[in-house]
Design a protein around this motif. Structure first.
Motif, PDB file in Angstrom:
ATOM      1  N   LEU A  52      14.415 -12.336 -35.027  1.00 14.47           N
ATOM      2  CA  LEU A  52      13.774 -13.124 -36.089  1.00 14.47           C
ATOM      3  C   LEU A  52      14.345 -14.537 -36.042  1.00 14.47           C
ATOM      4  CD1 LEU A  52      14.122 -10.538 -39.028  1.00 14.47           C
ATOM      5  CD2 LEU A  52      12.253 -10.750 -37.379  1.00 14.47           C
ATOM      6  N   LYS A  53      13.467 -15.515 -35.916  1.00 15.38           N
ATOM      7  CA  LYS A  53      13.931 -16.900 -35.812  1.00 15.38           C
ATOM      8  C   LYS A  53      13.449 -17.716 -37.003  1.00 15.38           C
ATOM      9  CE  LYS A  53      14.463 -17.097 -30.803  1.00 15.38           C
ATOM     10  NZ  LYS A  53      14.157 -17.821 -29.546  1.00 15.38           N
ATOM     11  N   PHE A  54      14.377 -18.393 -37.627  1.00 16.08           N
ATOM     12  CA  PHE A  54      14.066 -19.292 -38.723  1.00 16.08           C
ATOM     13  C   PHE A  54      14.561 -20.689 -38.344  1.00 16.08           C
ATOM     14  CE2 PHE A  54      14.778 -14.992 -40.289  1.00 16.08           C
ATOM     15  CZ  PHE A  54      13.537 -14.733 -40.854  1.00 16.08           C
ATOM     16  N   GLY A  61      22.683  -2.233 -36.643  1.00 14.00           N
ATOM     17  CA  GLY A  61      23.598  -3.259 -37.114  1.00 14.00           C
ATOM     18  C   GLY A  61      22.868  -4.593 -37.111  1.00 14.00           C
ATOM     19  N   ILE A  62      23.345  -5.535 -37.918  1.00 19.99           N
ATOM     20  CA  ILE A  62      22.672  -6.831 -38.078  1.00 19.99           C
ATOM     21  C   ILE A  62      23.578  -7.941 -37.549  1.00 19.99           C
ATOM     22  CG2 ILE A  62      21.511  -8.384 -39.691  1.00 19.99           C
ATOM     23  CD1 ILE A  62      20.283  -5.606 -39.745  1.00 19.99           C
ATOM     24  N   ALA A  63      23.028  -8.815 -36.722  1.00 21.66           N
ATOM     25  CA  ALA A  63      23.760  -9.987 -36.231  1.00 21.66           C
ATOM     26  C   ALA A  63      23.002 -11.241 -36.631  1.00 21.66           C
ATOM     27  CB  ALA A  63      23.926  -9.919 -34.714  1.00 21.66           C
ATOM     28  N   VAL A  64      23.572 -12.026 -37.533  1.00 20.79           N
ATOM     29  CA  VAL A  64      22.941 -13.267 -38.000  1.00 20.79           C
ATOM     30  C   VAL A  64      23.603 -14.433 -37.281  1.00 20.79           C
ATOM     31  CG1 VAL A  64      22.369 -14.702 -39.988  1.00 20.79           C
ATOM     32  CG2 VAL A  64      22.522 -12.212 -40.259  1.00 20.79           C
ATOM     33  N   HIS A  65      22.808 -15.150 -36.502  1.00 21.71           N
ATOM     34  CA  HIS A  65      23.325 -16.317 -35.775  1.00 21.71           C
ATOM     35  C   HIS A  65      23.288 -17.537 -36.688  1.00 21.71           C
ATOM     36  CE1 HIS A  65      23.345 -14.510 -31.657  1.00 21.71           C
ATOM     37  NE2 HIS A  65      22.474 -13.694 -32.228  1.00 21.71           N
ATOM     38  N   THR A  66      24.462 -18.156 -36.869  1.00 25.80           N
ATOM     39  CA  THR A  66      24.581 -19.355 -37.706  1.00 25.80           C
ATOM     40  C   THR A  66      25.194 -20.469 -36.858  1.00 25.80           C
ATOM     41  OG1 THR A  66      26.858 -19.121 -38.514  1.00 25.80           O
ATOM     42  CG2 THR A  66      25.169 -17.724 -39.564  1.00 25.80           C
ATOM     43  N   SER A 123      18.993 -17.282 -37.187  1.00 23.51           N
ATOM     44  CA  SER A 123      18.200 -16.269 -36.474  1.00 23.51           C
ATOM     45  C   SER A 123      18.911 -14.924 -36.609  1.00 23.51           C
ATOM     46  CB  SER A 123      18.013 -16.634 -35.004  1.00 23.51           C
ATOM     47  OG  SER A 123      19.257 -16.652 -34.318  1.00 23.51           O
ATOM     48  N   VAL A 124      18.144 -13.843 -36.465  1.00 20.87           N
ATOM     49  CA  VAL A 124      18.688 -12.502 -36.687  1.00 20.87           C
ATOM     50  C   VAL A 124      18.381 -11.626 -35.486  1.00 20.87           C
ATOM     51  CG1 VAL A 124      18.758 -10.495 -38.226  1.00 20.87           C
ATOM     52  CG2 VAL A 124      18.258 -12.763 -39.167  1.00 20.87           C
ATOM     53  N   GLU A 125      19.421 -10.955 -34.973  1.00 21.21           N
ATOM     54  CA  GLU A 125      19.256  -9.934 -33.943  1.00 21.21           C
ATOM     55  C   GLU A 125      19.738  -8.598 -34.484  1.00 21.21           C
ATOM     56  OE1 GLU A 125      19.735 -10.744 -29.551  1.00 21.21           O
ATOM     57  OE2 GLU A 125      21.082 -12.281 -30.400  1.00 21.21           O
ATOM     58  N   PHE A 126      19.431  -7.538 -33.746  1.00 25.04           N
ATOM     59  CA  PHE A 126      19.783  -6.192 -34.180  1.00 25.04           C
ATOM     60  C   PHE A 126      20.457  -5.450 -33.025  1.00 25.04           C
ATOM     61  CE2 PHE A 126      16.133  -7.786 -36.425  1.00 25.04           C
ATOM     62  CZ  PHE A 126      16.417  -7.510 -37.754  1.00 25.04           C
ATOM     63  N   PHE A 127      21.322  -4.502 -33.355  1.00 23.53           N
ATOM     64  CA  PHE A 127      21.930  -3.679 -32.303  1.00 23.53           C
ATOM     65  C   PHE A 127      21.995  -2.231 -32.775  1.00 23.53           C
ATOM     66  CE2 PHE A 127      25.342  -5.416 -34.886  1.00 23.53           C
ATOM     67  CZ  PHE A 127      26.246  -4.382 -35.058  1.00 23.53           C
ATOM     68  N   ARG A 128      21.836  -1.332 -31.829  1.00 25.45           N
ATOM     69  CA  ARG A 128      21.753   0.096 -32.109  1.00 25.45           C
ATOM     70  C   ARG A 128      23.112   0.660 -32.506  1.00 25.45           C
ATOM     71  NH1 ARG A 128      19.450   1.062 -27.413  1.00 25.45           N
ATOM     72  NH2 ARG A 128      21.361   1.894 -26.542  1.00 25.45           N
ATOM     73  N   MET A 148      26.959  -5.158 -28.348  1.00 21.86           N
ATOM     74  CA  MET A 148      28.105  -5.510 -29.188  1.00 21.86           C
ATOM     75  C   MET A 148      29.082  -6.404 -28.412  1.00 21.86           C
ATOM     76  SD  MET A 148      28.905  -1.886 -31.119  1.00 21.86           S
ATOM     77  CE  MET A 148      27.570  -0.708 -31.332  1.00 21.86           C
ATOM     78  N   CYS A 149      29.318  -6.055 -27.141  1.00 24.36           N
ATOM     79  CA  CYS A 149      30.214  -6.865 -26.316  1.00 24.36           C
ATOM     80  C   CYS A 149      29.635  -8.251 -26.061  1.00 24.36           C
ATOM     81  CB  CYS A 149      30.502  -6.157 -24.992  1.00 24.36           C
ATOM     82  SG  CYS A 149      31.463  -4.646 -25.173  1.00 24.36           S
ATOM     83  N   ARG A 150      28.314  -8.324 -25.921  1.00 23.77           N
ATOM     84  CA  ARG A 150      27.665  -9.630 -25.722  1.00 23.77           C
ATOM     85  C   ARG A 150      27.883 -10.530 -26.931  1.00 23.77           C
ATOM     86  NH1 ARG A 150      21.610 -10.046 -26.593  1.00 23.77           N
ATOM     87  NH2 ARG A 150      22.206 -11.479 -28.240  1.00 23.77           N
ATOM     88  N   PHE A 151      27.763  -9.973 -28.124  1.00 19.00           N
ATOM     89  CA  PHE A 151      28.023 -10.762 -29.333  1.00 19.00           C
ATOM     90  C   PHE A 151      29.467 -11.251 -29.346  1.00 19.00           C
ATOM     91  CE2 PHE A 151      24.584  -8.000 -31.429  1.00 19.00           C
ATOM     92  CZ  PHE A 151      23.592  -8.945 -31.170  1.00 19.00           C
ATOM     93  N   ALA A 152      30.392 -10.370 -28.939  1.00 17.05           N
ATOM     94  CA  ALA A 152      31.809 -10.753 -28.912  1.00 17.05           C
ATOM     95  C   ALA A 152      32.040 -11.938 -27.982  1.00 17.05           C
ATOM     96  CB  ALA A 152      32.665  -9.565 -28.492  1.00 17.05           C
ATOM     97  N   GLU A 153      31.363 -11.912 -26.813  1.00 17.52           N
ATOM     98  CA  GLU A 153      31.499 -13.021 -25.850  1.00 17.52           C
ATOM     99  C   GLU A 153      30.924 -14.314 -26.414  1.00 17.52           C
ATOM    100  OE1 GLU A 153      29.672 -11.765 -22.252  1.00 17.52           O
ATOM    101  OE2 GLU A 153      31.125 -10.153 -21.878  1.00 17.52           O
ATOM    102  N   GLU A 154      29.842 -14.201 -27.182  1.00 24.33           N
ATOM    103  CA  GLU A 154      29.226 -15.405 -27.758  1.00 24.33           C
ATOM    104  C   GLU A 154      30.064 -15.967 -28.906  1.00 24.33           C
ATOM    105  OE1 GLU A 154      25.196 -14.586 -28.862  1.00 24.33           O
ATOM    106  OE2 GLU A 154      24.646 -13.846 -26.872  1.00 24.33           O
ATOM    107  N   GLY A 155      30.875 -15.105 -29.534  1.00 27.84           N
ATOM    108  CA  GLY A 155      31.763 -15.564 -30.607  1.00 27.84           C
ATOM    109  C   GLY A 155      31.329 -15.070 -31.976  1.00 27.84           C
ATOM    110  N   VAL A 156      31.992 -14.013 -32.459  1.00 28.99           N
ATOM    111  CA  VAL A 156      31.684 -13.471 -33.783  1.00 28.99           C
ATOM    112  C   VAL A 156      32.592 -14.139 -34.810  1.00 28.99           C
ATOM    113  CG1 VAL A 156      31.702 -11.413 -35.238  1.00 28.99           C
ATOM    114  CG2 VAL A 156      30.882 -11.269 -32.870  1.00 28.99           C
ATOM    115  N   LEU A 157      31.962 -14.795 -35.774  1.00 26.01           N
ATOM    116  CA  LEU A 157      32.708 -15.504 -36.814  1.00 26.01           C
ATOM    117  C   LEU A 157      33.340 -14.513 -37.790  1.00 26.01           C
ATOM    118  CD1 LEU A 157      33.428 -18.256 -38.087  1.00 26.01           C
ATOM    119  CD2 LEU A 157      31.311 -18.089 -39.429  1.00 26.01           C
TER     120      LEU A 157
END
Length: 560
Positions: A130-132, A151-156, A136-141, A185-194
């Motif tokens: 979902l892009k605003f 799970g919900i991943a909100v990109h800020t 933006s919002v991504e999801f993971f199983r 989940m590991c991809r989000f970690a590489e991108e940087g989880v706040l």
């Protein structure tokens, strides 16, 4: 309700779900955009007399409704979706995004409340993005005790905010359900989880939570040794458990009869979405049930939490129109009591045992496993996500505290771990976090059709009525002549048995009469309100002195 959130900060908060089990509702805000995650209810404790559900105070979201871009749903349990109709009544036109099963359950709720045609409900999966304008919002199983858990991943601009929802790491989920998506989940970690906002429910359990398949083996072993009729009770939302009970029944040549409205709905949704592979000819109705041999049927029903109106409770107390306990029946409770329900569950178990059924329940029989991860699951989530900041969610204070200690063991500095309350706002930049204020986020009670019209004062009165009883004082008074024309008479309900308490009643009547006369003889102007106050305080003092009880005093004055 003015919060100190700066333009370069992302704010995260909980409207419900902190310091409690239930009522989950979280928010991620950057400037003029808010993503809302879940909108659940909480079931009332025993002391909330007459209350059906508890929801969150939505006032902050109502004031900022123009900023809300989406309501995204982690999964279809009531403590995550039950509040949606009440939220939409206050904040209409919010688009909802949910997985297939959660969307089906939400659709039913919206239809029941007359909101389906006016609500945009979009079915999503873990590949949806979902892009605003700014977020933006991504999801993971993930895996839980219900399919389609996300799970919900909100990109800020400051980094990724992750809300786990309810989860455990089940590597062998039931049926065709996929296992957790470690790679994403590991991809989000590489991108940087706040910041990681993570489920704390089982923070006191020092292990991994067992797989749902572990329960399936136990169910099959139990079915092997039962010759009579089986009554299987579980949560209607636990599709995986229903699937395993159905598979075991079919393997033993048993037909399945379904009772309980929510269980019937779960059966329809589960079959339509492919989570329940139960052929039509296996399902039977009540008429067929009563004409079949006992060893050829399984009754699948609601009521594993001892709910008074659920199918199992009515079977236990003999008020169910179609089913009664027969010699040789075995009742399987495939759930653990939710905190606050233990007394009700034990009562139903006692009733079933007295009626002649064998009852199988509890961890000893391995007929239940939690949908929430224990400490090892929680530590694995922390190691995979590698957040800079941590916020313990979905749990009571002691659970949040332990979860923060686990986060510190997994490399999150103590100063970066937050135990917050509903309404607290955590404002984050890439390198800093601070509490930026608080907004009201108390409980709102639902009683019948009333939402929020029952406050703490009413609950206090109900509690007093249930514990101390009621005394009604009736008197006819001429205000001009300052005279008592009739009465005072006293009526009691739930306080004393009046026929056996004549002397006490007579003393109380004389006390009220003297109170009215002394109030009139005072120099101040006498009003109906001042008379009632004087009667209430004096009679309460007198009755407590005589009985050491505090009944509710209700003066009814007829003024002439």
């Amino acid at each position: 309700m003015k919060l100190n959130i700066k333009n370069n900060e992302t704010a995260v908060f909980a409207v419900g779900g902190l310091g409690e089990i239930g009522k989950n509702m979280y928010g991620v805000q950057f400037q003029d955009e808010i993503i809302v995650i879940d909108a659940g209810i909480k079931f009332p404790e025993d002391d909330l007399l007459g209350i059906d559900y508890v929801i969150s105070d939505y006032s902050y979201l109502v004031q900022n409704k123009d900023k809300i871009k989406a309501l995204v749903i982690t999964h279809g349990h009531e403590d995550h979706i039950g509040g949606i109709p009440y939220f939409l009544q206050q904040v209409p036109n919010v688009p909802i995004y949910a997985g297939p099963l959660a969307a089906a359950l939400i659709r039913g709720k919206l239809e029941e409340h007359g909101l389906l045609r006016t609500t945009k409900l979009t079915e999503i999966n873990e590949d949806t993005v979902l892009k605003f304008k700014k977020l933006s919002v991504e999801f993971f199983r993930t895996t839980h005790s219900i399919p389609d858990t996300l799970g919900i991943a909100v990109h800020t601009p400051q980094g990724i905010v992750i809300q786990t929802g309810d989860f455990k790491f089940d590597l062998t989920p039931v049926g065709d359900q996929p296992s957790p998506n470690f790679q994403k989940m590991c991809r989000f970690a590489e991108e940087g989880v706040l910041v990681l906002m993570s489920d704390s429910t089982n923070a006191e359990v020092p292990t991994f939570t067992k797989s749902e398949r572990f329960v399936g083996k136990s169910i099959r072993h139990i079915f092997d040794r039962i010759d009579g009729r089986i009554i299987f009770a579980t949560f209607a939302s636990n599709i995986s458990r229903i699937a395993q009970a159905a598979d075991a029944a079919m393997a033993h040549g048993r037909k399945i009869a379904v009772f309980g409205r929510s269980m019937e709905t779960a059966m329809v949704n589960g079959r339509e979405l492919g989570y329940l592979n139960i052929p039509d000819d296996v399902l039977i109705d009540a008429h067929q049930l009563n004409s079949m041999p006992a060893d050829k049927v399984m009754i699948l029903c609601t009521g594993s939490q001892g709910e008074p109106m659920a199918a199992l409770s009515r079977i236990a107390n003999g008020t169910h129109r179609q089913i009664s306990i027969q010699p040789g029946d075995t009742v399987i409770f495939s759930s653990n009591p939710i905190p606050g329900n233990t007394v009700s569950v034990n009562h139903v178990i006692n009733q079933l045992s007295e009626a002649g059924a064998e009852v199988i329940h509890g961890k000893v029989n391995n007929v239940h496993t939690s949908g929430h991860g224990g400490q090892e699951d929680q530590k694995l989530m922390l190691r995979l996500i590698k957040p800079k900041f941590f916020m313990a969610c979905h749990g009571e204070y002691r659970m949040q505290k332990i979860h923060c200690e686990l986060a510190q063991q997994c490399g999150v500095p103590e100063k970066n771990c937050y135990i917050m309350e509903n309404g607290d706002v955590l404002a984050l930049t890439q390198d800093s976090a601070r509490i930026a204020g608080h907004f009201p986020a108390g409980d709102v009670y639902i009683d019948g059709n009333g939402v929020g019209d029952i406050g703490n004062a009413v609950i206090c009165d109900r509690r007093m009525l249930s514990e101390e009883g009621l005394v009604v004082v009736v008197a006819t008074i001429n205000m001009q002549k300052q005279a008592v024309l009739a009465g005072p008479d006293l009526l009691s309900r739930g306080f004393i048995y009046m026929r056996e308490s004549g002397e006490l009643i007579n003393q109380a009547q004389r006390r009220v009469y003297r109170t009215i006369k002394s109030t009139f003889s005072s120099s101040e102007k006498v009003t109906e309100a001042s008379l009632k106050d004087a009667i209430t305080s004096n009679l309460q003092e007198f009755l407590f002195d005589k009985t050491e009880r505090h009944p509710v005093i209700l003066p009814m004055l007829i003024l002439l």
